[in-house]
Design a protein around this motif. Structure first.
Motif, mmCIF file in Angstrom:
data_model
loop_
_atom_site.group_PDB
_atom_site.id
_atom_site.type_symbol
_atom_site.label_atom_id
_atom_site.label_comp_id
_atom_site.label_asym_id
_atom_site.label_seq_id
_atom_site.Cartn_x
_atom_site.Cartn_y
_atom_site.Cartn_z
ATOM 1 N N VAL A 55 0.825 -1.274 -0.151
ATOM 2 C CA VAL A 55 -0.041 0.046 -0.188
ATOM 3 C C VAL A 55 0.934 1.189 0.055
ATOM 4 O O VAL A 55 1.699 1.293 0.906
ATOM 5 N N HIS A 56 0.511 2.077 -0.695
ATOM 6 C CA HIS A 56 1.339 3.276 -0.775
ATOM 7 C C HIS A 56 0.983 4.160 0.289
ATOM 8 O O HIS A 56 -0.295 4.341 0.735
ATOM 9 N N THR A 57 1.954 4.930 0.830
ATOM 10 C CA THR A 57 2.028 5.975 1.729
ATOM 11 C C THR A 57 0.555 6.726 1.897
ATOM 12 O O THR A 57 -0.303 7.290 2.726
ATOM 13 N N SER A 58 0.491 7.309 0.580
ATOM 14 C CA SER A 58 -0.649 8.270 0.284
ATOM 15 C C SER A 58 -2.088 7.672 0.598
ATOM 16 O O SER A 58 -3.099 8.160 0.984
ATOM 17 N N ILE A 59 -2.024 6.363 0.019
ATOM 18 C CA ILE A 59 -3.382 5.547 0.166
ATOM 19 C C ILE A 59 -3.463 5.237 2.041
ATOM 20 O O ILE A 59 -4.823 5.457 2.092
ATOM 21 N N ALA A 60 -2.699 4.790 2.360
ATOM 22 C CA ALA A 60 -2.736 4.171 3.951
ATOM 23 C C ALA A 60 -3.145 5.438 4.785
ATOM 24 O O ALA A 60 -3.716 5.237 5.762
ATOM 25 N N ALA A 61 -2.897 6.740 4.494
ATOM 26 C CA ALA A 61 -3.117 7.762 5.228
ATOM 27 C C ALA A 61 -4.489 8.068 5.255
ATOM 28 O O ALA A 61 -5.174 8.999 6.286
ATOM 29 N N LYS A 62 -5.199 7.844 4.314
ATOM 30 C CA LYS A 62 -6.821 8.270 3.990
ATOM 31 C C LYS A 62 -7.637 7.044 5.110
ATOM 32 O O LYS A 62 -7.557 6.141 5.293
#
Length: 708
Positions: A55-62
């Protein structure tokens, strides 16, 4: 327990169909296309192994992803950072299966997006077994990112196809950046091939019904000169009605000649014949009565369907009257015979269209096109439903074409590009199409593109050159894709389109025998001077040619290759393709060089044919016309490429009195097409001959290039 419940729920709501299987490997990397937010749940529920999702960091942050992440094994990483890549390499090498979506984002075009270097370099670095999973249908769900009138609904049908594992070897390159890029190109081709071969097995009429189910019966599909738009439902009704009437004139499996222009009625006629298992033989009405008679004999045609209005407007009444051994039936004469029983049947068939006809198998003949109306004895090219639909799938795997697009098709439907790309592709994909009956109206067609807000068009180099010449710079304001095929795209046409319209013309290459696309440039893989990469799933081999330094004769094999030829010597008998490489291989007759990156470059043709306005013309026919006009005199035909015009025929003759007017008259007397008439006549004292008495065509070809 959670995954078992997810499988049950997904199968109930989305009627998920899973094809293929996979086994565990010491080093396993699973990659998939990315159509919607459902994709991860589909992978978790249906994959036999449970991979760790990268999972990309930008996705995991949502915040709205956190509940999903809590239920699935995952690792948060940024593939652009070296430390993240090292961590993933260690996981794969230690035997942990990893799942990655190489596009890095959910598609917003309906097709595959660009592929990032990181996942491909990971695969090459670890030598992992790569399992490609293709997801189809999730893009139509409410959980996709498609907008702008795209046909989304809550519970579309979804297919998941698991392909056999493959390996990406570490590419050879001077720098790590080059090696990563080359690995990414290999992964892109793997995903495109998976998309091309994952389409369901069906016939063309079933594919049309599937598209109608997705887009709705009220969705507009076909426009004509009258500005009236036919919807999916209206086209279905017309096709069922015409198909029923044609079924009364012919037997199941029979080949029926079609002599019709590029209009919506012709598409309805084709679909109706597909529904009732009749095979349309698309007659080339520009080829002359002699060639049409030969075509009918080769395909064992007993009935020809046409339109009286078309014959009168196209001045083809005399040509139709010269057809021998066949029954010519005008569609206008069938309408009074359509009685109350037929109308009641159509009303029932509209409710149950899949049960109404006599549907063909995918491997059955679908249509017969002809290699050249310019030959005295044209060969019939028998294409199956599977080969045509495979070529559509191959093209859609590399070119994004959605329901938001509108194609202008002015090519005749007896032309393989006009048939497959201009008629079948819109019918089975939901892309709108505007039909125009002739490509020769160079001032009108650019105006049509502007007036109808077309976004895609394709034509031959000759036609494109004239559209660029007569079109207004604003006519192509909505056009995002222009394709060129059937003859070489010249530099002056490519430059004219870019300078005047700001459009990069995409060149492709094909043959009727391949349904027709063999190779095509695309926005994702383009190289000037080439005809692009071979379409996914098509094998290419080169036969060396003595005297040719690079390249050789191109042979191809794949799902889009024809069933075989029909010849006049054996009417109705299919002769399967075969070449020096064995059965199933088709010899294109073209000398091709394939560069290190897989792009095809056409070097020339071995056969004595010229492509004039996109039509293959036998130079032997041109010589026969000259011999008829001036008997007893030696003549020789060659060809040359002219800027802005494409190929043209040059006739060398020893007759000082021979004129083009006499050639035109002789061509009409022989029933030959006008494109076979030499454009230029050059008088020579003596035609150069070889030592064995044969004409020296090598010398003549060189003279043709410089002839004034």
């Amino acid at each position: 327990m959670f995954f078992a419940f997810a499988r049950m729920l997904l199968r109930f709501l989305f009627r998920v169909e899973v094809r293929g299987s996979m086994t565990a490997h010491d080093r396993l990397l699973v990659i998939a296309n990315h159509q919607s937010f459902l994709d991860v749940v589909l992978m978790a529920a249906y994959l036999p192994v449970k991979p760790v999702w990268m999972v990309h960091t930008s996705i995991a942050a949502k915040w709205y992803f956190k509940p999903v992440l809590a239920l699935m094994p995952h690792v948060v990483a940024d593939t652009t950072k070296p430390m993240a890549m090292k961590m993933l390499v260690h996981m794969v090498e230690s035997g942990t299966p990893v799942l990655i979506f190489p596009e890095g984002r959910i598609t917003t075009t309906g097709s595959m997006m660009k592929i990032y270097d990181g996942p491909a370099f990971l695969a090459a670095r670890t030598g992992a077994q790569i399992v490609v999973v293709h997801i189809d249908g999730a893009v139509y769900s409410k959980l996709s990112r498609m907008r702008g009138g795209f046909p989304r609904r809550w519970f579309p049908r979804i297919r998941v196809t698991i392909h056999e594992p493959r390996i990406i070897a570490m590419p050879v390159g001077r720098t790590p950046r080059i090696r990563r890029r080359l690995a990414a190109e290999q992964m892109r081709r793997m995903l495109q091939e998976a998309a091309a071969i994952s389409h369901p097995s069906r016939n063309i009429f079933e594919a049309f019904l599937d598209a109608m189910e997705i887009h709705g019966r009220g969705r507009g599909l076909v426009e004509g000169l009258d500005y009236k738009e036919q919807t999916f439902g209206e086209l279905l009704k017309t096709s069922l009605a015409i198909g029923r009437m044609v079924s009364k004139l012919s037997a199941e499996g029979e080949t029926v000649g079609v002599l019709m222009p590029t209009v919506g009625t012709t598409l309805a006629l084709m679909l109706g014949m597909f529904a009732f298992r009749r095979v349309p033989a698309m007659l080339n009405y520009t080829a002359g009565s002699d060639a049409m008679n030969s075509a009918c004999r080769a395909a064992n045609v007993r009935t020809v369907l046409t339109s009286r209005a078309f014959l009168e407007r196209g001045r083809l009444t005399t040509a139709a009257e010269k057809l021998t051994g066949v029954r010519v039936v005008c569609l206008e004469d069938l309408k009074p015979q359509f009685g109350i029983k037929d109308k009641l049947w159509v009303a029932w068939a509209m409710m149950f269209p899949r049960q109404a006809g006599r549907l063909a198998k995918p491997e059955d003949p679908a249509a017969i096109l002809f290699t050249s109306g310019s030959e005295s004895k044209p060969k019939g090219v028998v294409l199956s439903h599977a080969s045509i639909l495979s070529n559509v799938a191959q093209l859609l795997a590399v070119i994004d074409c959605t329901s938001a697009d509108k194609i202008l098709n002015a090519l005749p439907l007896f032309h393989s590009f006009g048939f497959t790309i201009g008629a079948v592709l819109p019918a089975v994909s939901g892309c709108r199409v505007v039909f125009y009956p002739t490509p020769l109206h160079y001032r009108v067609i650019p105006e049509m593109i502007y007036d109808r807000n077309c976004t895609i068009m394709f034509a031959t180099n000759t036609f494109l050159g004239n559209y660029a010449r007569f079109g207004h710079p604003y006519d192509f304001r909505r056009v995002r894709l222009v394709g060129s095929g059937a003859e070489k795209l010249t530099d002056d046409v490519r430059t004219a389109f870019f300078d005047k319209f700001g459009i990069r013309v995409i060149e492709g290459y094909g043959a009727t025998e391949c349904s027709p696309v063999i190779a095509v440039n695309s926005p994702m893989a383009w190289r000037a001077g080439s005809v692009g990469e071979a379409v996914p799933g098509l094998e290419c081999r080169i036969e060396p040619v003595p005297g040719v330094g690079e390249g050789g004769i191109l042979h191809v094999r794949g799902p889009n290759v024809m069933l075989g030829y029909m010849r006049e010597e054996k009417p109705g008998v299919i002769d399967p393709p075969s070449s020096v490489f064995g059965p199933g291989w088709y010899n294109t007759g073209d000398v091709v060089n394939i560069d290190a990156d897989g792009f095809l470059h056409i070097l020339g043709r071995m056969r004595r044919f010229a492509k004039v306005s996109g039509e293959m013309v036998s130079l032997e026919v041109s010589e026969r016309i000259a011999s008829s006009a001036s008997a007893g005199i030696l003549h020789a035909a060659s060809s040359r490429t002219e800027p802005g015009r494409g190929e043209s025929i040059v006739l060398f003759t020893e007759d000082k009195t021979l004129t083009r007017e006499r050639l035109l008259q002789a061509g009409r007397d022989l029933g030959a097409p006008e494109v076979a008439i030499p454009r230029k006549v050059v008088v020579l004292e003596k035609i150069p001959l070889l030592g064995n008495g044969k004409k020296d065509y090598v010398a003549l070809d060189a003279m043709a290039k410089t002839a004034n």
